[in-house]
Design an enzyme around this catalytic site. Sequence first.
Site, PDB file in Angstrom:
ATOM      1  N   ASP A 167       0.877  -1.178   0.000  1.00 34.50           N
ATOM      2  CA  ASP A 167       0.000   0.000   0.000  1.00 34.50           C
ATOM      3  C   ASP A 167       0.913   1.227   0.000  1.00 34.50           C
ATOM      4  O   ASP A 167       2.147   1.103   0.101  1.00 34.50           O
ATOM      5  CB  ASP A 167      -0.930  -0.020   1.233  1.00 34.50           C
ATOM      6  CG  ASP A 167      -2.261   0.677   0.973  1.00 34.50           C
ATOM      7  OD1 ASP A 167      -2.248   1.790   0.412  1.00 34.50           O
ATOM      8  OD2 ASP A 167      -3.300   0.121   1.342  1.00 34.50           O
ATOM      9  N   HIS A 246      -3.652   3.193  -4.520  1.00 34.04           N
ATOM     10  CA  HIS A 246      -2.838   2.822  -3.351  1.00 34.04           C
ATOM     11  C   HIS A 246      -1.444   2.349  -3.759  1.00 34.04           C
ATOM     12  O   HIS A 246      -0.923   1.378  -3.219  1.00 34.04           O
ATOM     13  CB  HIS A 246      -3.546   1.738  -2.525  1.00 34.04           C
ATOM     14  CG  HIS A 246      -4.719   2.270  -1.752  1.00 34.04           C
ATOM     15  ND1 HIS A 246      -4.607   2.755  -0.476  1.00 34.04           N
ATOM     16  CD2 HIS A 246      -6.026   2.404  -2.099  1.00 34.04           C
ATOM     17  CE1 HIS A 246      -5.818   3.155  -0.054  1.00 34.04           C
ATOM     18  NE2 HIS A 246      -6.689   2.958  -1.020  1.00 34.04           N
ATOM     19  N   GLU A 304     -10.530   2.729  -4.233  1.00 37.01           N
ATOM     20  CA  GLU A 304     -10.191   4.137  -4.040  1.00 37.01           C
ATOM     21  C   GLU A 304      -9.241   4.742  -5.075  1.00 37.01           C
ATOM     22  O   GLU A 304      -8.502   5.673  -4.755  1.00 37.01           O
ATOM     23  CB  GLU A 304      -9.642   4.347  -2.620  1.00 37.01           C
ATOM     24  CG  GLU A 304     -10.676   4.029  -1.554  1.00 37.01           C
ATOM     25  CD  GLU A 304     -10.204   4.298  -0.136  1.00 37.01           C
ATOM     26  OE1 GLU A 304     -10.945   4.934   0.611  1.00 37.01           O
ATOM     27  OE2 GLU A 304      -9.086   3.872   0.229  1.00 37.01           O
TER      28      GLU A 304
HETATM   29  C1  ACM Z   1     -10.679   0.123   1.985  1.00 37.32           C
HETATM   30  O1  ACM Z   1     -10.992   0.304   3.188  1.00 37.32           O
HETATM   31  N1  ACM Z   1     -10.152   1.124   1.277  1.00 37.32           N
HETATM   32  C2  ACM Z   1     -10.857  -1.177   1.344  1.00 37.32           C
END
Ligand code: ACM
Length: 504
Positions: A167, A246, A304
Amino acid sequence: MKRFFIALAFAWGAMSTQAQPQPPHLIPAPAVYSAGKGFVQSSNGQIVKSSNCKIVKSKRALCRRLEGRTLADWQLKSAYWLELGKKGVKIVAADEEGVFYAQQTLKMMAALNSSLSCCTILDWPRFRYRGVMLDESRHFQGKDFVKKQLEMMALLKMNRFHFHLVDNPGWRVQIDAFPRLTQLTAWRPEAFFWDWEKNRTGGLFVEKGTPGAYGGYYTKQDIADIIAFADERHIEMIPEIEMPGHNYETRAAYPELACSLPGGGKDPWELCPGKESTFEFLEKVLLEVFDMFPSKYIHIGGDEARKNNWKLCPDCQARMKAEGLQSAEELQSYMIRRMERFAHEHGKRIIGWDEILQGGLAPDATVMSWHGIEAGLQAVRAGHDVIFTPTHYCYLDYHQDSTQFRPVGRHLPLEKVYSFNPLAEGISEAEAHHVLGLQGCLWTEHVQDAWHAEMMLYPRVFAIAETGWNPAEKKDWPDFERRASVLSEVARKWGYNVFKKAAE
Ligand code: ACM
Ligand code: ZN
């Protein structure tokens, strides 16, 4: 079978006729429990070899013991019949997995009770996916921590560990083809995520070996060790490699994976799906991950992505034109579908966070429904498998009460976690088989060390375990609360940092 003999710790024959039979404080509570006559004393922690155990591994014998109940094949695999009698223990199961779960029941009984009623237990899981997710990027826990949690998960009859390995704030797994991921972006100056986030001015990682650097990663040998440990406990390790969002750390290690815009574009954490080299990178990474993890699943993230860069990037625009894609969402879907085809070519199936529904779901994808349950319902209705991880029931980074160390997010007390029913919201019986189960997620933005991480996990993981295993009609909050309190005390003695309410 070996493990059974070290787990069993009963001394036979210390019978009493005075006390009333009490069901043990098991979590998860067994599907069917019947007290027999008499008692057995457990020899509290004293390990004795037992010749008083008989194990029958036979599907036909188990079905006879089920007294006409019909279970799905996957349930039969985990089911067991257990008799604890004056003369010893008898286990009947169809598979090694069922034998293992019977052993876990015995192990927990011995730990929780000094005097056990003779009894018969008939037990099987409600859901096939009973999981925990651990974010290793924002805070790196390491191998010993993971093994310790796998041990507790096994005792709770949980069977999936979702390993969030990469991440923005750190890459945590060795990839030989791309050494900068662990030479550079597994290391940062600040240990605590929010300190790093606050000080981040663009690309703030440091070379491995820099004095004071915080971080770490799993070598291939570490992963092999963890998988062997998990395998012995019937737990599947599912790795997550995030894409296309991410990916701040990936871009810090390999800036050419960003969009063709000044500084890679305004959004600092997205890969460029316009460039062929992005796919080459991801495929090479996944090949190494597939070699490390035998799971049939690969989690590809998908959450996201902001997608703003893609609207300006000439490579992304060219890709959209060539593929007839109408929106950034469709471009994301193109990427996920393409990665799914690649996964299939290697015998794997993808799981993605629920944003993978945007722009069209990849044909065989399993959806992890996290925003709530709506996306999960949509996916189930479209014939896809779903794992429920809704924030308001399953996000274990949320605080348990206001006295908690570094309280964040919403209030998510044990009772609320326990109240979750993955099949409650209008899923028909015909659709129910697409609901694989549920998972507690520990994101580690606010976690500062192992002590803190465990405090966030427990006792709420107990509630996830019971929801995953127990028939819905058996759930009983006051009874669970009592059992959770007993198990919490025992877990504390074993060295787990279980959250304690201020009033407890
Ligand atoms: C998440 O909480 N962005 C999967
Ligand atoms: Zn681009």
